[in-house]
Scaffold this active site. Structure first.
Site, PDB file in Angstrom:
ATOM      1  N   HIS A  43      -4.070 127.665  77.664  1.00  0.00           N
ATOM      2  CA  HIS A  43      -2.790 126.968  77.508  1.00  0.00           C
ATOM      3  C   HIS A  43      -2.728 125.725  78.390  1.00  0.00           C
ATOM      4  CE1 HIS A  43       1.443 126.216  77.036  1.00  0.00           C
ATOM      5  NE2 HIS A  43       1.602 126.301  78.340  1.00  0.00           N
ATOM      6  N   HIS A  48      -1.414 121.564  78.168  1.00  0.00           N
ATOM      7  CA  HIS A  48      -0.820 120.619  79.130  1.00  0.00           C
ATOM      8  C   HIS A  48      -1.757 119.489  79.537  1.00  0.00           C
ATOM      9  CE1 HIS A  48       3.008 122.553  79.558  1.00  0.00           C
ATOM     10  NE2 HIS A  48       2.408 123.724  79.679  1.00  0.00           N
ATOM     11  N   GLU A  85       6.806 121.767  75.463  1.00  0.00           N
ATOM     12  CA  GLU A  85       6.090 122.999  75.104  1.00  0.00           C
ATOM     13  C   GLU A  85       6.018 123.216  73.593  1.00  0.00           C
ATOM     14  OE1 GLU A  85       4.414 124.954  76.966  1.00  0.00           O
ATOM     15  OE2 GLU A  85       5.155 124.709  79.007  1.00  0.00           O
ATOM     16  N   SER A 125      -2.100 124.728  71.938  1.00  0.00           N
ATOM     17  CA  SER A 125      -3.026 125.670  72.581  1.00  0.00           C
ATOM     18  C   SER A 125      -3.000 127.039  71.913  1.00  0.00           C
ATOM     19  CB  SER A 125      -2.664 125.821  74.064  1.00  0.00           C
ATOM     20  OG  SER A 125      -1.340 126.305  74.207  1.00  0.00           O
TER      21      SER A 125
HETATM   22 FE   FE2 Z   1       3.245 125.513  79.462  1.00  0.00          FE
END
Ligand code: FE2
Length: 288
Positions: free
Chosen positions: A164, A169, A209, A228
């Protein structure tokens, strides 16, 4: 959030065989009954706790099983990405240069980010508060975990792991405009009261997100939680009209797939509106 990931939660920690457990897994976590996985999570958590901010991030020597888990996830994501990611995210992922052969190291991601957007990556051991996460962003730092999810379920994780952070990110933060907005979240969060923190958390969730954008007649993924997760990308959540105040008032559920997501008219609108919202929120915060 996929936000909070860092130091152990406050409060008493259970003692097992005369030592503290840093990593707490819920009974329904895929690794709950796997002593080797739990020991490995402890080992990686200890590395993060020994880390001193501003120094090089020690490399983790990933095991063969971890390398296989990473490769399985990476190949599933690579298959899903072309049809589902917005252009800027696709390009950022290419520049980040991840591959299925080696598990990404935070030190390498950090160097790449620093060169392109001035952000850095620092390791954390487990859950952190949203306030700590935003404070780090204010310093230009992405807090990142280094462990991988349990190998029994490579396409599922109940908590943010290295996949993730690296695919989501780090790729997002390679874009200088996105990095600047992340820092702005940190600025507004600095000294914000609890009510404003909640608004910030929700806006971060629905944009950074899980933001979706219209592009070329399609609805494509921008948010780190989407890019992700091959599972999220394969789904078709309901679309909510683009409205930041609705987001600020809407609760989110971090425990499962997202049922409904906000769709921006374009990535440029998402980033532009978010920037304006953060400026206004910062002014309100200072005036209160
Ligand atoms: Fe996150």
């Amino acid at each position: 959030m996929h936000l909070p990931k860092a130091t152990p939660p406050p409060g008493p920690s259970p003692v097992r065989e005369g030592r503290l457990d840093l990593v707490q897994l819920d009974a329904d976590h895929p690794g709950f009954r796997d002593p080797l996985y739990r020991a490995r999570r402890e080992e990686i958590a200890r590395l993060a706790l020994a880390y001193e901010s501003g120094t090089s991030v020690p490399l983790v020597e990933y095991t063969r099983e971890e390398r296989e888990t990473w490769a399985a996830i990476w190949h599933a994501l690579r298959a899903a990405h072309p049809a589902h990611l917005c252009r800027r995210v696709r390009e950022a992922l290419e520049r980040l240069g991840l591959n299925g052969e080696s598990v990404p190291q935070l030190e390498h991601l950090s160097a790449r980010l620093e060169a392109e957007s001035g952000m850095r990556v620092e390791p954390v051991a487990g859950l952190v508060s949203a306030r700590a996460f935003f404070e780090a962003l204010r310093r230009g730092v992405l807090f990142s975990t280094q462990y991988l999810r349990h190998p029994s379920q490579p396409l599922y994780t109940p908590e943010p792991d290295l996949v993730h952070e690296a695919v989501g990110h780090a790729a997002s933060l390679l874009d200088p405009q996105v990095a600047a907005l992340n820092r702005a979240f940190g600025e507004v969060a600095h000294g914000a009261d609890e009510a404003r923190m909640l608004r910030l958390e929700r806006i971060y969730w629905w944009t950074m997100e899980f933001g979706l954008v219209r592009e070329g007649g399609e609805v494509l993924a921008f948010g780190a939680g989407l890019i992700s997760s091959a599972g999220e990308l394969a789904r078709c959540p309901a679309h909510l009209p683009w409205d930041l105040e609705s987001m600020a008032g809407r609760e989110y559920d971090p425990t499962g797939y997202q049922e409904a997501l906000f769709v921006a008219p374009s990535l440029e609108r998402l980033l532009g509106d978010l920037g304006s919202w953060l400026v206004r929120e910062g002014e309100l915060s200072r005036a209160s």
